[in-house]
Design a protein around this motif. Structure first.
Motif, PDB file in Angstrom:
ATOM      1  N   UNK A  37      59.525  35.855-114.967  1.00  0.00           N
ATOM      2  CA  UNK A  37      59.137  36.190-113.594  1.00  0.00           C
ATOM      3  C   UNK A  37      59.378  35.020-112.647  1.00  0.00           C
ATOM      4  N   UNK A  38      60.128  34.019-113.108  1.00  0.00           N
ATOM      5  CA  UNK A  38      60.559  32.948-112.220  1.00  0.00           C
ATOM      6  C   UNK A  38      59.595  31.804-112.034  1.00  0.00           C
ATOM      7  N   UNK A  39      58.572  31.678-112.890  1.00  0.00           N
ATOM      8  CA  UNK A  39      57.564  30.635-112.682  1.00  0.00           C
ATOM      9  C   UNK A  39      58.166  29.234-112.663  1.00  0.00           C
ATOM     10  N   UNK A  40      59.082  28.964-113.577  1.00  0.00           N
ATOM     11  CA  UNK A  40      59.627  27.599-113.660  1.00  0.00           C
ATOM     12  C   UNK A  40      60.584  27.276-112.520  1.00  0.00           C
ATOM     13  N   UNK A  41      60.988  28.297-111.772  1.00  0.00           N
ATOM     14  CA  UNK A  41      61.891  28.069-110.638  1.00  0.00           C
ATOM     15  C   UNK A  41      61.160  28.049-109.299  1.00  0.00           C
ATOM     16  N   UNK A  42      59.838  28.167-109.344  1.00  0.00           N
ATOM     17  CA  UNK A  42      59.056  28.165-108.108  1.00  0.00           C
ATOM     18  C   UNK A  42      58.978  26.769-107.515  1.00  0.00           C
ATOM     19  N   UNK A  43      58.716  26.703-106.220  1.00  0.00           N
ATOM     20  CA  UNK A  43      58.602  25.402-105.553  1.00  0.00           C
ATOM     21  C   UNK A  43      57.453  24.593-106.132  1.00  0.00           C
ATOM     22  N   UNK A  44      56.343  25.259-106.426  1.00  0.00           N
ATOM     23  CA  UNK A  44      55.180  24.527-106.936  1.00  0.00           C
ATOM     24  C   UNK A  44      55.471  23.943-108.318  1.00  0.00           C
ATOM     25  N   UNK A  45      56.146  24.697-109.182  1.00  0.00           N
ATOM     26  CA  UNK A  45      56.471  24.197-110.517  1.00  0.00           C
ATOM     27  C   UNK A  45      57.403  22.994-110.415  1.00  0.00           C
ATOM     28  N   UNK A  46      58.441  23.116-109.596  1.00  0.00           N
ATOM     29  CA  UNK A  46      59.388  22.010-109.454  1.00  0.00           C
ATOM     30  C   UNK A  46      58.734  20.786-108.820  1.00  0.00           C
ATOM     31  N   UNK A  47      57.814  21.004-107.920  1.00  0.00           N
ATOM     32  CA  UNK A  47      57.162  19.873-107.260  1.00  0.00           C
ATOM     33  C   UNK A  47      56.108  19.230-108.150  1.00  0.00           C
ATOM     34  N   UNK A  48      55.302  20.064-108.814  1.00  0.00           N
ATOM     35  CA  UNK A  48      54.147  19.548-109.540  1.00  0.00           C
ATOM     36  C   UNK A  48      54.433  19.206-110.997  1.00  0.00           C
ATOM     37  N   UNK A  49      55.440  19.866-111.597  1.00  0.00           N
ATOM     38  CA  UNK A  49      55.648  19.693-113.034  1.00  0.00           C
ATOM     39  C   UNK A  49      57.025  19.159-113.393  1.00  0.00           C
ATOM     40  N   UNK A  50      58.073  19.831-112.961  1.00  0.00           N
ATOM     41  CA  UNK A  50      59.408  19.440-113.421  1.00  0.00           C
ATOM     42  C   UNK A  50      60.435  19.830-112.379  1.00  0.00           C
ATOM     43  N   UNK A  51      60.994  18.839-111.730  1.00  0.00           N
ATOM     44  CA  UNK A  51      61.992  19.089-110.697  1.00  0.00           C
ATOM     45  C   UNK A  51      63.214  19.819-111.260  1.00  0.00           C
ATOM     46  N   UNK A  52      63.425  19.717-112.565  1.00  0.00           N
ATOM     47  CA  UNK A  52      64.560  20.382-113.202  1.00  0.00           C
ATOM     48  C   UNK A  52      64.315  21.875-113.414  1.00  0.00           C
ATOM     49  N   UNK A  53      63.083  22.314-113.217  1.00  0.00           N
ATOM     50  CA  UNK A  53      62.777  23.728-113.355  1.00  0.00           C
ATOM     51  C   UNK A  53      62.880  24.230-114.778  1.00  0.00           C
ATOM     52  N   UNK A  54      62.456  23.423-115.744  1.00  0.00           N
ATOM     53  CA  UNK A  54      62.586  23.779-117.150  1.00  0.00           C
ATOM     54  C   UNK A  54      61.254  23.646-117.877  1.00  0.00           C
ATOM     55  N   UNK A  55      61.180  24.251-119.039  1.00  0.00           N
ATOM     56  CA  UNK A  55      60.085  24.058-119.988  1.00  0.00           C
ATOM     57  C   UNK A  55      60.713  23.533-121.284  1.00  0.00           C
ATOM     58  N   UNK A  56      59.959  22.692-122.003  1.00  0.00           N
ATOM     59  CA  UNK A  56      58.543  22.377-121.869  1.00  0.00           C
ATOM     60  C   UNK A  56      58.271  21.204-120.934  1.00  0.00           C
ATOM     61  N   UNK A  57      56.997  21.121-120.540  1.00  0.00           N
ATOM     62  CA  UNK A  57      56.466  19.957-119.844  1.00  0.00           C
ATOM     63  C   UNK A  57      55.166  19.569-120.548  1.00  0.00           C
ATOM     64  N   UNK A  58      55.075  18.314-120.955  1.00  0.00           N
ATOM     65  CA  UNK A  58      53.861  17.813-121.601  1.00  0.00           C
ATOM     66  C   UNK A  58      53.074  16.986-120.598  1.00  0.00           C
ATOM     67  N   UNK A  59      51.767  17.270-120.516  1.00  0.00           N
ATOM     68  CA  UNK A  59      50.863  16.505-119.660  1.00  0.00           C
ATOM     69  C   UNK A  59      49.750  15.935-120.531  1.00  0.00           C
ATOM     70  N   UNK A  60      49.695  14.615-120.574  1.00  0.00           N
ATOM     71  CA  UNK A  60      48.693  13.910-121.374  1.00  0.00           C
ATOM     72  C   UNK A  60      48.019  12.897-120.459  1.00  0.00           C
TER      73      UNK A  60
END
Length: 213
Positions: A37-60
């Protein structure tokens, strides 16, 4: 503090990180990425998690990492597991991680996506056939290597195994049949026998078919 892995079940690259976490001693939890549904391509995902728009992202805590190989290396630093016991071993593991991402997972992941997650009338059959040829060539390399040893590097499981195995546990058809590759099949069985091993769909929520809003 619990490690969070932003991921989804169909992602073989997410599985590489999730499996390393599950086999290790660290507390972690998956955070579902609604990929189809496009979550990884959203502006918020790219800004807050991964500018590359990919998974996975690890947060520790304050650490945020992307790319499965980097995540695996970080986890090895934290746990002392799967990263090799010497500089030479670590470099050899890195060699296989890079090979996998370029030669094995890249072909398997794209082929599997095109064959299973696109409508039949959208599937580029000549491209799929070409990718399957490249996948077969990569599998021959891995099969020949594993005919001579139980693990890809050294005498025990490492990140080399955890990266190369990832797409090979999926049942969707993409040009890989375990019965055709006896050394790979035996190696996958050894991984399945590891304490804590789980199938990708048992570790992470599936994202396909895409949910409707």
């Amino acid at each position: 503090m619990t490690i969070k892995l932003h991921c989804f079940g169909e992602s073989g690259h997410s599985y590489k990180a999730a499996l390393a976490l599950e086999l290790g001693p660290l507390d972690w939890e998956p955070v579902f990425v609604d990929f189809f549904n496009g979550a990884s391509r959203s502006e918020s995902y790219r800004h807050d998690l991964n500018v590359m728009g990919e998974a996975p992202v690890l947060v520790d805590g304050d650490v945020r990492l992307t790319q499965s190989g980097v995540i695996q290396d970080y986890l090895s630093e934290r746990t002392g597991l799967f990263g090799g016991q010497s500089p030479e071993g670590r470099r050899e593991i890195l060699r296989w991680v890079l090979w996998d991402n370029h030669k094995l997972s890249s072909q398997a992941g794209v082929t599997r996506f095109l064959r299973n997650f696109l409508p039949p009338d959208k599937r580029p059959e000549p491209v799929i056939a070409w990718l399957q040829g490249r996948l077969t060539a990569a599998l021959r390399v891995l099969e020949g290597h594993l005919e001579l040893r139980e693990w890809i590097v050294g005498q025990d499981v490492t990140n080399a195994d955890l990266t190369c195995c990832s797409y090979l546990f999926y049942e969707e058809p993409f040009g890989f049949e375990r019965k055709d590759w006896p050394a790979i099949d035996a190696w996958l069985k050894r991984i399945e026998a590891l304490d804590g091993w789980k199938h990708p769909y048992d570790l992470m929520q599936r994202a396909y078919p895409a949910k409707t809003a």
